[in-house]
Design a protein around this motif. Structure first.
Motif, PDB file in Angstrom:
ATOM      1  N   GLY A 135     -10.414  -7.952   9.855  1.00  0.00           N
ATOM      2  CA  GLY A 135      -9.819  -7.588   8.609  1.00  0.00           C
ATOM      3  C   GLY A 135      -9.904  -6.014   8.288  1.00  0.00           C
ATOM      4  O   GLY A 135      -9.226  -5.478   7.724  1.00  0.00           O
TER       5      GLY A 135
ATOM      6  N   LEU B  28      -7.558  -4.291  10.200  1.00  0.00           N
ATOM      7  CA  LEU B  28      -6.122  -4.490   9.726  1.00  0.00           C
ATOM      8  C   LEU B  28      -5.837  -3.642   8.532  1.00  0.00           C
ATOM      9  O   LEU B  28      -4.950  -3.088   8.325  1.00  0.00           O
ATOM     10  N   ARG B  29      -6.937  -3.739   7.668  1.00  0.00           N
ATOM     11  CA  ARG B  29      -6.973  -2.853   6.343  1.00  0.00           C
ATOM     12  C   ARG B  29      -6.463  -1.474   6.471  1.00  0.00           C
ATOM     13  O   ARG B  29      -5.720  -0.855   5.970  1.00  0.00           O
TER      14      ARG B  29
ATOM     15  N   PHE C 180       1.036 -11.072   5.984  1.00  0.00           N
ATOM     16  CA  PHE C 180       0.083 -12.173   6.035  1.00  0.00           C
ATOM     17  C   PHE C 180      -1.185 -12.063   5.229  1.00  0.00           C
ATOM     18  O   PHE C 180      -1.562 -12.942   4.662  1.00  0.00           O
ATOM     19  N   MET C 181      -1.724 -10.735   5.142  1.00  0.00           N
ATOM     20  CA  MET C 181      -2.843 -10.497   4.382  1.00  0.00           C
ATOM     21  C   MET C 181      -2.692 -10.647   2.952  1.00  0.00           C
ATOM     22  O   MET C 181      -3.313 -10.963   2.149  1.00  0.00           O
TER      23      MET C 181
ATOM     24  N   GLY D 154      -2.942 -14.042   1.918  1.00  0.00           N
ATOM     25  CA  GLY D 154      -4.004 -14.704   2.191  1.00  0.00           C
ATOM     26  C   GLY D 154      -3.734 -15.701   3.560  1.00  0.00           C
ATOM     27  O   GLY D 154      -4.674 -16.557   3.855  1.00  0.00           O
ATOM     28  N   SER D 155      -2.827 -15.375   4.307  1.00  0.00           N
ATOM     29  CA  SER D 155      -2.651 -16.387   5.471  1.00  0.00           C
ATOM     30  C   SER D 155      -3.122 -15.551   6.698  1.00  0.00           C
ATOM     31  O   SER D 155      -3.519 -14.375   6.713  1.00  0.00           O
ATOM     32  N   LEU D 156      -3.148 -16.274   7.846  1.00  0.00           N
ATOM     33  CA  LEU D 156      -3.851 -15.566   9.078  1.00  0.00           C
ATOM     34  C   LEU D 156      -2.661 -14.837   9.901  1.00  0.00           C
ATOM     35  O   LEU D 156      -1.541 -15.127  10.008  1.00  0.00           O
ATOM     36  N   VAL D 157      -3.232 -13.632  10.505  1.00  0.00           N
ATOM     37  CA  VAL D 157      -2.043 -12.778  11.148  1.00  0.00           C
ATOM     38  C   VAL D 157      -2.098 -13.547  12.551  1.00  0.00           C
ATOM     39  O   VAL D 157      -3.107 -14.235  12.974  1.00  0.00           O
TER      40      VAL D 157
ATOM     41  N   ILE E  67      -3.811 -10.530  16.985  1.00  0.00           N
ATOM     42  CA  ILE E  67      -5.137 -10.492  16.805  1.00  0.00           C
ATOM     43  C   ILE E  67      -6.051 -10.322  18.023  1.00  0.00           C
ATOM     44  O   ILE E  67      -6.827  -9.397  18.248  1.00  0.00           O
TER      45      ILE E  67
ATOM     46  N   GLY F 179     -15.316 -12.297  10.991  1.00  0.00           N
ATOM     47  CA  GLY F 179     -14.177 -12.736  10.809  1.00  0.00           C
ATOM     48  C   GLY F 179     -13.245 -12.894  11.993  1.00  0.00           C
ATOM     49  O   GLY F 179     -12.095 -13.091  12.140  1.00  0.00           O
ATOM     50  N   PHE F 180     -13.872 -13.317  13.144  1.00  0.00           N
ATOM     51  CA  PHE F 180     -13.325 -13.428  14.374  1.00  0.00           C
ATOM     52  C   PHE F 180     -14.203 -14.197  15.307  1.00  0.00           C
ATOM     53  O   PHE F 180     -15.407 -13.767  15.399  1.00  0.00           O
TER      54      PHE F 180
ATOM     55  N   ARG G 266     -11.091 -16.872  14.330  1.00  0.00           N
ATOM     56  CA  ARG G 266     -10.406 -17.682  13.203  1.00  0.00           C
ATOM     57  C   ARG G 266      -9.734 -19.034  13.510  1.00  0.00           C
ATOM     58  O   ARG G 266      -9.405 -19.711  12.597  1.00  0.00           O
TER      59      ARG G 266
ATOM     60  N   GLN H 186      -8.107 -18.705  19.107  1.00  0.00           N
ATOM     61  CA  GLN H 186      -8.949 -17.161  19.362  1.00  0.00           C
ATOM     62  C   GLN H 186     -10.331 -17.408  19.935  1.00  0.00           C
ATOM     63  O   GLN H 186     -10.744 -16.679  20.923  1.00  0.00           O
TER      64      GLN H 186
ATOM     65  N   ARG I 120      -6.609 -18.379   0.580  1.00  0.00           N
ATOM     66  CA  ARG I 120      -7.690 -18.137   2.028  1.00  0.00           C
ATOM     67  C   ARG I 120      -8.557 -19.118   2.047  1.00  0.00           C
ATOM     68  O   ARG I 120      -8.884 -19.439   3.156  1.00  0.00           O
TER      69      ARG I 120
HETATM   70  P1  AMP Z   1     -11.192 -10.448   6.114  1.00  0.00           P
HETATM   71  O1  AMP Z   1     -11.433  -9.237   5.503  1.00  0.00           O
HETATM   72  O2  AMP Z   1     -12.029 -11.049   6.905  1.00  0.00           O
HETATM   73  O3  AMP Z   1     -11.272 -11.347   4.875  1.00  0.00           O
HETATM   74  O4  AMP Z   1      -9.617 -10.842   6.410  1.00  0.00           O
HETATM   75  C1  AMP Z   1      -8.711 -10.283   5.608  1.00  0.00           C
HETATM   76  C2  AMP Z   1      -7.402 -10.761   6.166  1.00  0.00           C
HETATM   77  O5  AMP Z   1      -7.060 -10.133   7.440  1.00  0.00           O
HETATM   78  C3  AMP Z   1      -7.183 -12.310   6.272  1.00  0.00           C
HETATM   79  O6  AMP Z   1      -7.047 -12.901   5.173  1.00  0.00           O
HETATM   80  C4  AMP Z   1      -6.150 -12.253   7.469  1.00  0.00           C
HETATM   81  O7  AMP Z   1      -4.823 -12.340   7.047  1.00  0.00           O
HETATM   82  C5  AMP Z   1      -6.304 -11.419   8.320  1.00  0.00           C
HETATM   83  N1  AMP Z   1      -7.298 -11.514   9.538  1.00  0.00           N
HETATM   84  C6  AMP Z   1      -8.596 -11.059   9.693  1.00  0.00           C
HETATM   85  N2  AMP Z   1      -9.262 -11.416  10.650  1.00  0.00           N
HETATM   86  C7  AMP Z   1      -8.194 -12.251  11.169  1.00  0.00           C
HETATM   87  C8  AMP Z   1      -8.301 -13.372  12.462  1.00  0.00           C
HETATM   88  N3  AMP Z   1      -9.387 -13.404  13.140  1.00  0.00           N
HETATM   89  N4  AMP Z   1      -7.158 -14.108  12.493  1.00  0.00           N
HETATM   90  C9  AMP Z   1      -6.080 -13.836  11.725  1.00  0.00           C
HETATM   91  N5  AMP Z   1      -5.840 -13.007  10.685  1.00  0.00           N
HETATM   92  C10 AMP Z   1      -7.041 -12.313  10.334  1.00  0.00           C
END
Ligand code: AMP
Length: 215
Positions: free
Chosen positions: A32, A35-36, A52-53, A56-59, A64, A85-86, A88, A92, A171
């Motif tokens: 996360g 990606l941010r 996706f972010m 609130g969906s998964l990438v 990933i 966060g991995f 998920r 994976q 989420r």
């Molecule tokens: P987080 O900071 O862990 O809440 O992640 C924020 C966002 O990043 C998630 O809502 C997803 O869109 C994306 N993300 C983070 N980790 C993953 C992952 N392992 N698989 C897919 N998407 C992810």
């Protein structure tokens, strides 16, 4: 030690990941956060991940996995890592196991952070982050001294776009449908440890160190 932190949005795993990382001296790896940063820099990865972010969906898994494979082979992961966060999804988790076994490594434990829905919602809804130094605050449990200003560097605080009420519910739904099955995956391997993460983070940290026998 190679650790995975599992838990619903708002379970406090990010906060504990930072504390554990400095205590165990191993890197804290959060897709996360990566990606941010990509979204902030408007990099090609950030451009793909952003929609996706924001919802609130998964990438997608392929993106990933490519990103995480690159990160986990870095030399600083040689002595261990904390994954926040991995994985998920089951895909994976399986690919991670495969990748680690190719280099003679494996996951030691998966810590599952458990909190009530009310507590998780308070943490997510109240979370504010410094736009300069990334420090975390919470309007209810750890408010900044001055409204909207970081205590540490004076930077402006902001709310993550995906911490807004309408995205939080998606989420949580995505977590229940796609990430919860991972718990059983690690339970089956005898690696799952359940942690009550409702108390204050330093209390939770102590409990984890005791369970891992590294206190
Ligand atoms: P987080 O900071 O862990 O809440 O992640 C924020 C966002 O990043 C998630 O809502 C997803 O869109 C994306 N993300 C983070 N980790 C993953 C992952 N392992 N698989 C897919 N998407 C992810």
């Amino acid at each position: 030690m190679n650790l995975i932190l599992l838990g619903a949005p708002g379970s406090g795993k990010g906060t504990l990941a930072k504390l554990l990382s400095s205590k165990l001296r191993v890197p804290h790896i959060s897709p996360g956060d990566i990606l941010r940063e990509g979204v902030k820099q408007d990099s090609p990865l950030g451009q793909i991940a952003k929609p996706f972010m924001t919802s609130g969906s998964l990438v997608p898994d392929e993106i990933i996995m490519k990103m995480m494979e690159k990160r986990i082979i870095q030399p600083d992961c040689g002595k261990g890592f904390i994954l926040d966060g991995f994985p998920r999804t089951i895909v994976q988790a399986e690919r991670l196991d495969q990748m680690l076994s190719n280099s003679g490594r494996s996951i030691d434990f998966a810590l599952k952070f458990e909190v009530s829905d009310e507590c998780a919602l308070e943490r997510l809804g109240g979370r504010r982050i410094c736009s300069v130094c990334d420090a975390d605050f919470n309007l209810y449990t750890k408010p900044p001294k001055k409204e909207n200003v970081c205590d540490i560097c004076g930077g402006k605080l902001f709310q993550r776009a995906d911490d807004k009420e309408e995205v939080i519910s998606n989420r949580v739904k995505v977590y229940r449908e796609q990430t919860l099955p991972i718990e059983e995956y690690y339970n089956h391997q005898g690696k799952l440890i359940r942690i009550n993460s409702e108390p204050n983070p330093n209390v939770v940290l102590k409990e984890i160190l005791k369970v891992l026998e590294v206190g």
